[in-house]
Scaffold this motif. Structure first.
Motif, mmCIF file in Angstrom:
data_model
loop_
_atom_site.group_PDB
_atom_site.id
_atom_site.type_symbol
_atom_site.label_atom_id
_atom_site.label_comp_id
_atom_site.label_asym_id
_atom_site.label_seq_id
_atom_site.Cartn_x
_atom_site.Cartn_y
_atom_site.Cartn_z
ATOM 1 N N PHE A 49 10.660 5.658 -10.025
ATOM 2 C CA PHE A 49 11.483 4.686 -9.298
ATOM 3 C C PHE A 49 10.750 3.352 -9.176
ATOM 4 N N VAL A 50 9.473 3.390 -8.794
ATOM 5 C CA VAL A 50 8.705 2.144 -8.672
ATOM 6 C C VAL A 50 8.586 1.462 -10.034
ATOM 7 N N ALA A 51 8.354 2.261 -11.076
ATOM 8 C CA ALA A 51 8.256 1.689 -12.422
ATOM 9 C C ALA A 51 9.563 1.013 -12.824
ATOM 10 N N ALA A 52 10.698 1.617 -12.467
ATOM 11 C CA ALA A 52 12.005 1.019 -12.780
ATOM 12 C C ALA A 52 12.188 -0.298 -12.040
ATOM 13 N N CYS A 53 11.719 -0.360 -10.812
ATOM 14 C CA CYS A 53 11.771 -1.620 -10.050
ATOM 15 C C CYS A 53 10.926 -2.683 -10.729
ATOM 16 N N HIS A 54 9.726 -2.316 -11.109
ATOM 17 C CA HIS A 54 8.833 -3.277 -11.749
ATOM 18 C C HIS A 54 9.410 -3.792 -13.066
ATOM 19 N N GLU A 55 10.092 -2.929 -13.804
ATOM 20 C CA GLU A 55 10.708 -3.366 -15.063
ATOM 21 C C GLU A 55 11.754 -4.451 -14.829
ATOM 22 N N LYS A 56 12.370 -4.437 -13.653
ATOM 23 C CA LYS A 56 13.384 -5.441 -13.304
ATOM 24 C C LYS A 56 12.787 -6.626 -12.540
ATOM 25 N N GLY A 57 11.465 -6.641 -12.406
ATOM 26 C CA GLY A 57 10.823 -7.746 -11.698
ATOM 27 C C GLY A 57 10.865 -7.612 -10.190
ATOM 28 N N ILE A 58 11.078 -6.397 -9.692
ATOM 29 C CA ILE A 58 11.163 -6.152 -8.248
ATOM 30 C C ILE A 58 9.856 -5.532 -7.754
ATOM 31 N N ARG A 59 9.156 -6.218 -6.853
ATOM 32 C CA ARG A 59 7.969 -5.649 -6.212
ATOM 33 C C ARG A 59 8.401 -4.590 -5.199
ATOM 34 N N VAL A 60 7.507 -3.661 -4.879
ATOM 35 C CA VAL A 60 7.857 -2.555 -3.985
ATOM 36 C C VAL A 60 6.771 -2.379 -2.928
ATOM 37 N N ILE A 61 7.193 -2.273 -1.659
ATOM 38 C CA ILE A 61 6.261 -1.908 -0.592
ATOM 39 C C ILE A 61 6.784 -0.663 0.115
ATOM 40 N N PHE A 62 5.858 0.184 0.547
ATOM 41 C CA PHE A 62 6.185 1.425 1.247
ATOM 42 C C PHE A 62 5.987 1.259 2.749
ATOM 43 N N ASP A 63 6.610 2.145 3.510
ATOM 44 C CA ASP A 63 6.345 2.275 4.936
ATOM 45 C C ASP A 63 5.042 3.045 5.120
ATOM 46 N N GLY A 64 4.089 2.488 5.853
ATOM 47 C CA GLY A 64 2.847 3.174 6.170
ATOM 48 C C GLY A 64 2.826 3.577 7.630
ATOM 49 N N VAL A 65 3.035 4.852 7.891
ATOM 50 C CA VAL A 65 3.102 5.344 9.274
ATOM 51 C C VAL A 65 1.723 5.904 9.626
ATOM 52 N N PHE A 66 0.827 5.007 10.010
ATOM 53 C CA PHE A 66 -0.574 5.375 10.190
ATOM 54 C C PHE A 66 -1.009 5.405 11.656
ATOM 55 N N ASN A 67 -0.126 5.093 12.566
ATOM 56 C CA ASN A 67 -0.472 5.160 13.981
ATOM 57 C C ASN A 67 -0.446 6.594 14.501
ATOM 58 N N HIS A 68 0.405 7.419 13.921
ATOM 59 C CA HIS A 68 0.596 8.782 14.398
ATOM 60 C C HIS A 68 1.014 9.681 13.242
ATOM 61 N N THR A 69 0.937 10.977 13.464
ATOM 62 C CA THR A 69 1.429 11.949 12.480
ATOM 63 C C THR A 69 2.427 12.870 13.168
#
Length: 572
Positions: free
Chosen positions: A85-105
């Motif tokens: 999915f990320v590779a498909a975004c990059h092929e279209k020139g779309i950068r991708v950022i993820f949600d980082g839930v690092f305060n808690h688990t």
């Protein structure tokens, strides 16, 4: 200058958009993420250049109670699906950022499970804050611990523990090496430890050039988080609130004050939005649905990085419920909106604004100068390298004439309407349609900007609005017809003028409010107390028109002396 400085974001909550079950049974992966592949072309079509998607990783329910940071949620598919999915975004020139839930688990995270099993002997006891084996919770673990937001489902990580820091930094390295992600939105960044964020920033610099860290921050001085040592950007909740309430109250002073308040924090490139997965949809928030147009024109032209939450470009509704955010995170079928850019005036406007912003560097990098301000009209300039782009907006139902200072050019063209206007004595005189706006660009730069004309025909029965998008040639010697975009796809009942049921500004008079507006004199703003400044601001507002309860609340909520001083001085 980095990619994120000129990005236009699209925001997806994947568990909602794909219609995933509310609870995870950790069973065989279901490849729902692949159903989002067609959305990539849509994201590009409406002019977005980056995607914020999340939460993505294995969790118990809504995604923010992480079970495994290195495994795509089973309800969405496999790691290979996410990589593709990320590779498909990059092929279209779309950068991708993820949600980082690092305060808690979540409670199913391996370190927490180890504490449940081994109690005091667990090597992970210090991975969490204030684990107390003399306490207990509703889960009857036989111990208590610090949580986030009062929810014991979310166990707070001890971010000062070097092992925790190293583990999360390794997660970031894994996300980059495995998925080629371009950045992270840090959940609950306003409660993250600052040394922890510094470690994340060092890791960001290590893993990838221009790796972006953006944090979720609600209130406060954003410069505490946005600087060279911690984060690149944070969520701009201050402007989010001002954009919808400033239109609902016909109060552009609130928006202009908020912009000045934010600029006083420094040269911060904040993440601007009008709605997201935690707040009501903008089309639901707006009292007058036609304000969709000026709200989004401001979103795309004020300082900061604009973002569109999935579905809001179609003007869908979404109301926050007492015990559920499900209505804010619906499953949508893209096929139902296949012709939205052509037939939905709201989608057409978003697509046009995306194209305009991509072709107008001043909207990403230009300095900000306020040009004109009333309750209902607002003009400002974004200036870059001698190019002055002028933005005019009007929240009134009627057309408005505006005479504003112009840049060093002889003629401007409106990028939305194609209208030409001559500069006379260093100023332009323009008519801005009711509940609309315009982005004026020097004609001598028109070849670079390729103006876009958005035209909405009069609505037909069944609320079918036709939208025509055409390019306007820069050498046209006749003024193009400027057109109003209503941006509403539902029937709105309009009361006859001056009827008792109409709640316009005139009838919502000062006498109808609970308290009179008090004024303060014989003191400079710097000498006034917070309470005196608030009273003086309300007095200035009263001079410009009726003061609503929402305006009173906005003033009361601002308790920062320097901010109030600047606000009071902003009145003319």
């Amino acid at each position: 200058m980095s990619w994120y400085n000129e990005a236009i974001f699209y925001h997806i909550y994947p568990l909602g958009l794909t219609g995933a079950p509310k609870e995870n049974d950790y069973g065989t992966p279901v490849h729902r993420l692949n159903t989002l592949l067609p959305w990539i072309d849509h994201i590009k079509e409406i002019g977005c250049t980056a995607l914020y998607i999340g939460p993505l990783f294995e969790s118990v329910g809504h995604g923010y109670e992480t079970t495994d940071y290195k495994k795509l949620d089973s309800r969405l598919g496999t790691n290979e699906d996410l990589k593709n999915f990320v590779a498909a975004c990059h092929e279209k020139g779309i950068r991708v950022i993820f949600d980082g839930v690092f305060n808690h688990t979540g409670r199913d995270f391996f370190a927490f499970k180890d504490i449940q099993q081994n109690r005091e002997n667990s090597r992970y006891v210090n991975w969490y804050c204030n684990v107390n084996f003399c306490g207990n919770t509703e889960y009857n673990d036989g111990f208590s611990y610090e949580n986030w937001g009062g929810y014991n489902l979310l166990a707070k990580l001890n971010q000062r523990n070097p092992e925790v820091q190293n583990y999360i930094c390794d997660v970031i390295r894994f996300w980059v090496s495995e998925f080629d992600v371009d950045g992270i939105r840090l959940d609950a960044a306003d409660v993250l430890d600052f040394d922890f964020m510094k470690a994340l920033r060092r890791t960001a610099s290590e893993v990838k050039a221009d790796f972006w860290l953006m944090g979720e921050v609600i209130h406060g001085d954003y410069s505490r988080w946005v600087n060279g040592e911690t984060l690149h950007s944070v969520t701009n909740y201050a402007l989010h609130k001002a954009l919808y309430s400033g239109h609902n109250d016909h109060n552009y002073f609130e928006i202009a004050h908020t912009v000045k308040y934010l600029l006083n924090m420094g040269n911060l490139d904040l993440y601007n939005f009008v709605d997201n997965h935690d707040v009501e949809r903008i089309h639901t928030k707006l009292t007058n649905k036609a304000h969709f147009a000026p709200v989004h024109i401001l979103l795309y032209t004020l300082p900061g990085i604009p973002s569109i939450y999935y579905g809001s470009e179609f003007a869908i509704e979404g109301r926050k419920e007492q015990f559920s955010d499900a209505s804010l995170r619906p499953a949508l079928n893209l096929a139902d909106y296949a012709d939205a850019v052509e037939k939905n005036p709201c989608t057409a406007l978003i697509a046009a604004l995306g194209k305009i912003r991509q072709q107008t560097p001043a909207l990403s990098y230009g300095s900000y100068t306020e040009l004109q301000l009333t309750n209902r009209q607002y003009a400002f300039a974004r200036n870059l390298d001698g190019v002055s782009v002028i933005v005019t907006v009007n929240n009134d139902d009627n057309d408005a004439s505006m005479n504003v200072p112009a840049g060093n050019t002889s003629e401007y063209i409106g990028t939305l309407t194609g209208q030409h206007v001559k500069v006379q004595d260093g100023r332009i005189n323009v008519t801005v349609r009711g509940n609309f706006g315009e982005i004026w660009v020097p004609v001598n730069a028109a070849a670079e900007y390729e103006p876009v004309k958005v035209q909405t025909e009069e609505e037909k029965p069944g609320c079918q609005a036709a939208v025509e998008t055409t390019e306007v040639t820069p050498d046209s010697d006749t003024a193009q017809e400027d057109v109003e975009t209503a941006c509403t796809c539902e029937t709105v009942e309009v009361q006859p003028e001056n009827t008792p049921s109409e709640k316009n500004d005139t009838e919502n008079s000062q006498e109808a409010l609970n308290e009179p507006v008090k004024t303060v004199s014989n003191k400079s703003p710097e000498e006034m107390t917070v309470e005196e400044l608030q009273a003086a601001i309300l007095g200035k507002m009263a001079n410009n028109g009726p003061v609503t309860d929402q305006m009173r609340k906005t003033v009361a909520d601002n308790i920062w002396h320097d901010s109030l001083v600047n606000w009071l001085k902003s009145f003319r």
